[in-house]
Design an enzyme around this catalytic site. Structure first.
Site, mmCIF file in Angstrom:
data_model
loop_
_atom_site.group_PDB
_atom_site.id
_atom_site.type_symbol
_atom_site.label_atom_id
_atom_site.label_comp_id
_atom_site.label_asym_id
_atom_site.label_seq_id
_atom_site.Cartn_x
_atom_site.Cartn_y
_atom_site.Cartn_z
ATOM 1 N N LYS A 1 23.923 33.788 -34.966
ATOM 2 C CA LYS A 1 23.307 33.742 -36.151
ATOM 3 C C LYS A 1 24.242 33.852 -37.383
ATOM 4 C CE LYS A 1 22.014 38.478 -37.077
ATOM 5 N NZ LYS A 1 22.686 38.795 -38.204
ATOM 6 N N THR A 2 25.337 34.620 -37.201
ATOM 7 C CA THR A 2 26.186 34.934 -38.409
ATOM 8 C C THR A 2 27.106 33.349 -38.584
ATOM 9 O OG1 THR A 2 26.363 37.058 -38.125
ATOM 10 C CG2 THR A 2 28.092 35.920 -39.555
ATOM 11 N N ARG B 1 22.327 45.537 -26.189
ATOM 12 C CA ARG B 1 23.830 45.810 -26.806
ATOM 13 C C ARG B 1 24.817 45.550 -25.750
ATOM 14 N NH1 ARG B 1 23.172 44.268 -30.983
ATOM 15 N NH2 ARG B 1 20.935 43.635 -30.203
ATOM 16 N N ASP C 1 19.796 36.523 -44.477
ATOM 17 C CA ASP C 1 20.039 37.221 -42.932
ATOM 18 C C ASP C 1 19.300 38.452 -42.959
ATOM 19 O OD1 ASP C 1 21.389 37.828 -40.654
ATOM 20 O OD2 ASP C 1 23.008 38.869 -41.372
ATOM 21 N N GLU C 2 18.876 38.527 -41.502
ATOM 22 C CA GLU C 2 17.751 39.689 -40.963
ATOM 23 C C GLU C 2 16.584 39.757 -41.597
ATOM 24 O OE1 GLU C 2 19.032 41.327 -38.543
ATOM 25 O OE2 GLU C 2 20.904 41.740 -38.330
ATOM 26 N N GLN D 1 13.742 42.211 -32.941
ATOM 27 C CA GLN D 1 14.884 43.225 -33.389
ATOM 28 C C GLN D 1 14.322 43.957 -34.812
ATOM 29 O OE1 GLN D 1 19.042 42.545 -32.336
ATOM 30 N NE2 GLN D 1 18.369 40.382 -32.256
#
Length: 660
Positions: free
Chosen positions: A29-30, A595, A212-213, A243
């Protein structure tokens, strides 16, 4: 954009309507955000100064700036805004302080200073739990956009009314101090933008937003964004409802579906290719999270191959569990299969770290506990920042109160209370009231002498600040008052005193470097205040095993992960079970699973010590939600054969231990 997959490319090049990018864990995503910024500027869709990318942490903003800097020439990127929500709110407030009953030169209160202010409004001797509860209540009022008067009018009982009164008094204090707290940095700008003139100005300035997020936005942050983008909705929101794990601090995953309601022409792009984890890990994650209801369905997949089974290990108790985890880590390290920094131990609650730390220490395993107390929480840093604030603005009452008797000057709590009462009565700051000779004459001589000495120091060094700059004046001030020597004298342990001295030296050096980049002292103070956040991690990149809570692990990835204490009452937490809030706990489990890049071990105990008492435990319901085909769970399904690779690694580790 040759390195992007089809979905990433679609997200980067879509501009016609508002866009929601559902970015699964590890889906890049970044990169999508940074590539979209570069693409819009390169194709002249928007100038850099017309774009804002908004993140939640200073760390994320820093990483994004670095990535954009690698894609766009510096001159083309001039004026680009990449910042946190709080930094953007601060920019909006600074442009129109009078519109929110403030003046130029206003201060930002950190959590500690805000807590001190709340404590003053409570009965003497109020416990910390009450202070935190009141602070959380005030945060909820602000997030909901409730003014103190409205909060009081809506009170349902005496407790509600008392809480609303404290909220009212707290806000009045902030106005008199010419200060805002961190909640105000979101709530006040959202309110300011209700003014058509201010709103139009900011919409002309920021014509395209990337967020973002997005699943972590609160009600106030959603209002702020809606005011900025308007009905046109020139924005890209990137998020993952699976998330969303910060409900306890106001995050609302329903803001994702809110976009769909507010913008009927919303385009949705799903990023489902995971670039992080092996197939079996993703299969387990997909199965667990599928048990939650979804507005938007998605399923992660990767090209990394199936990978190893997920190990599920039953231990007798938490000591046995910690020994097993330490043994696993040693086996991988000495077998040459992983470096220390490629391994992490995750857990639901901080108390679980104690037993694990003990075993890692006993086995000589280098580690760091992440997500613990921040560097900014250290006493010397808080004192140092208070001196910085009062040097730049002597009228900063919270900073003044913190340091007037640090080091000890003979101006105790009784004298401080008299000064505060007098300052309130005459409508002045503590500094201004302290200059009044009539008031000084009413104090005992030692206190009066201490007050005169302190105010004279502030006057003297404010002049030096004008002549020499903030960095030099700040170091001279700390030296003049003997703070560092006093600090070292306070510690019986010389090493601890020296460590505090180094911390303060680091702080002074940081302030000097910031001063070179800031156009004014006010800007420097704001940047320092905004930087003192929860994402400080000075051990990032160090070759150390990481211990952290599941909340702290979000956004990180490790080759090998141990998820400890996967038990009913712990994960999911008993409070969530009692409140029927299992969905967020399941999202925590999903975050923990994703993770892991190559290997994941999940453990639970038959019994665990909690609150000094040994309690029986049951395996978490989330374990039964994982497919048997991807799980190696000997105590439930029988033992699986050890692979030749694992056998070789075990022998190598044993040999290394014997030789050691």
């Amino acid at each position: 954009m040759s390195g992007l997959n089809d979905q990433q490319r679609a997200a980067v090049t879509h501009l016609d309507t508002p866009l929601l990018v559902l970015a699964g864990a590890g889906s890049g995503k970044t990169r999508v955000i940074t590539e979209k910024i570069a693409w819009m500027i390169d194709r002249d869709h928007y100038g850099a100064s017309e774009i804002a990318a908004i993140t939640f942490t200073n760390k994320a903003a820093k990483e994004m700036r670095q990535r954009v800097g690698q894609r766009i020439k510096r001159k083309r990127a001039e004026g680009l805004t990449i910042c946190t929500f709080h930094s953007l709110g601060w920019q909006i407030l600074r442009a129109d302080p009078e519109a929110c009953e403030r003046r130029k030169g206003m201060s930002i209160l950190d959590q500690h200073a805000a807590g001190d202010l709340v404590r003053e409004l409570l009965p003497s001797g109020a416990k910390n739990d009450l202070v935190y509860a009141v602070m959380n209540g005030i945060s909820r009022y602000k997030d909901a956009g409730l003014e103190p008067g409205h909060a009081l009018a809506q009170a349902r009982d005496d407790n509600d009314a008392r809480a609303a009164e404290i909220y009212r008094d707290y806000q009045q204090r902030l106005v008199s101090l010419n200060a805002v707290d961190f909640d105000d940095l979101i709530a006040l700008p959202a309110k300011l933008l209700e003014d058509p003139v201010i709103r139009t100005r900011w919409r002309r300035r920021l014509k395209y937003l990337l967020v973002d997020e997005y699943q972590d936005t609160s009600a106030a942050q959603y209002r702020l964004l809606r005011q900025l983008v308007g009905d046109v909705g020139a924005m890209t929101a990137v998020g993952d409802d699976d998330q969303s794990i910060y409900g306890w601090r106001g995050a609302r995953p329903e803001n994702l579906s809110g976009l769909k309601a507010d913008y009927p022409n919303l385009r949705v792009v799903k990023l489902e290719q995971n670039y992080r984890s092996a197939g079996k890990i993703l299969e387990a994650a997909n199965a667990v999270i599928a048990c939650n209801p979804h507005e938007f369905e998605k399923k992660l997949w990767s090209q990394h191959g199936p990978g190893e089974d997920i190990r599920v290990v039953e231990y007798a108790d938490d000591t046995d569990e910690s020994e097993g985890i330490a043994r696993d880590i040693l086996t991988l390290f000495h077998g040459g299969r992983a470096r220390w920094g490629e391994m992490a131990v995750l857990y639901r609650s901080n108390f679980q770290a104690r037993a694990i730390e003990l075993q890692l220490r006993e086995n000589g395993i280098p580690y760091v506990v992440s997500g613990g107390p921040s560097w900014f929480d250290a006493r010397e840093i808080r004192d140092g920042l208070a001196y910085l604030r009062v040097l730049a603005n002597p009228d900063d009452n919270p900073a003044f109160m913190r340091v007037i008797n640090t080091p000890r000057r003979g101006f105790g709590s009784t004298a401080m209370a008299r000064l505060a009462t007098y300052a309130d009565a005459v409508g002045k700051s503590l500094f201004e009231a302290g200059l009044d000779e009539l008031f000084q004459n009413e104090l005992p001589q030692p206190a009066a002498r201490a007050l005169r000495g302190f105010t004279n120091v502030l006057i003297d060094f404010s002049d030096r600040l004008e002549r020499n700059g903030i960095g030099e004046a700040y170091r001279e001030l700390l030296d003049h008052i003997g703070y560092i020597d006093w600090l070292i004298e306070q510690d019986d342990d010389p090493k601890k005193g020296e460590r505090r001295k180094r911390n303060l030296d680091d702080l002074a050096g940081w302030i000097e470097r910031l001063g070179e980049d800031c156009d004014s002292t006010e800007e420097l103070i704001a940047r320092v205040s905004l930087a003192a956040g929860p994402d400080d991690d000075r051990n990032e990149g160090a070759d150390l095993v990481r211990l952290m809570t599941l909340h702290a692990a979000k956004g990180l990835e490790f080759k090998h992960v141990w998820l400890a204490g996967c038990e009913e009452g712990l994960l999911p937490h008993q409070r969530s079970i009692d409140d029927d809030q299992i969905e967020e706990e399941r999202r925590l489990m999903y975050v923990g699973i994703t993770r892991a890049e190559r290997a994941l071990t999940i453990s639970y105990c038959q019994r665990r010590k909690r609150g000094g008492e040994m309690m029986s435990c049951e395996p978490s319901r989330f374990l039964d939600e994982m497919p048997e085909t991807v799980v190696d769970w000997p105590s439930r399904h029988g033992a699986k054969e050890t692979s030749s690779e694992d056998a070789k690694a075990n022998i190598a580790a044993l040999k290394a231990l014997l030789e050691g």
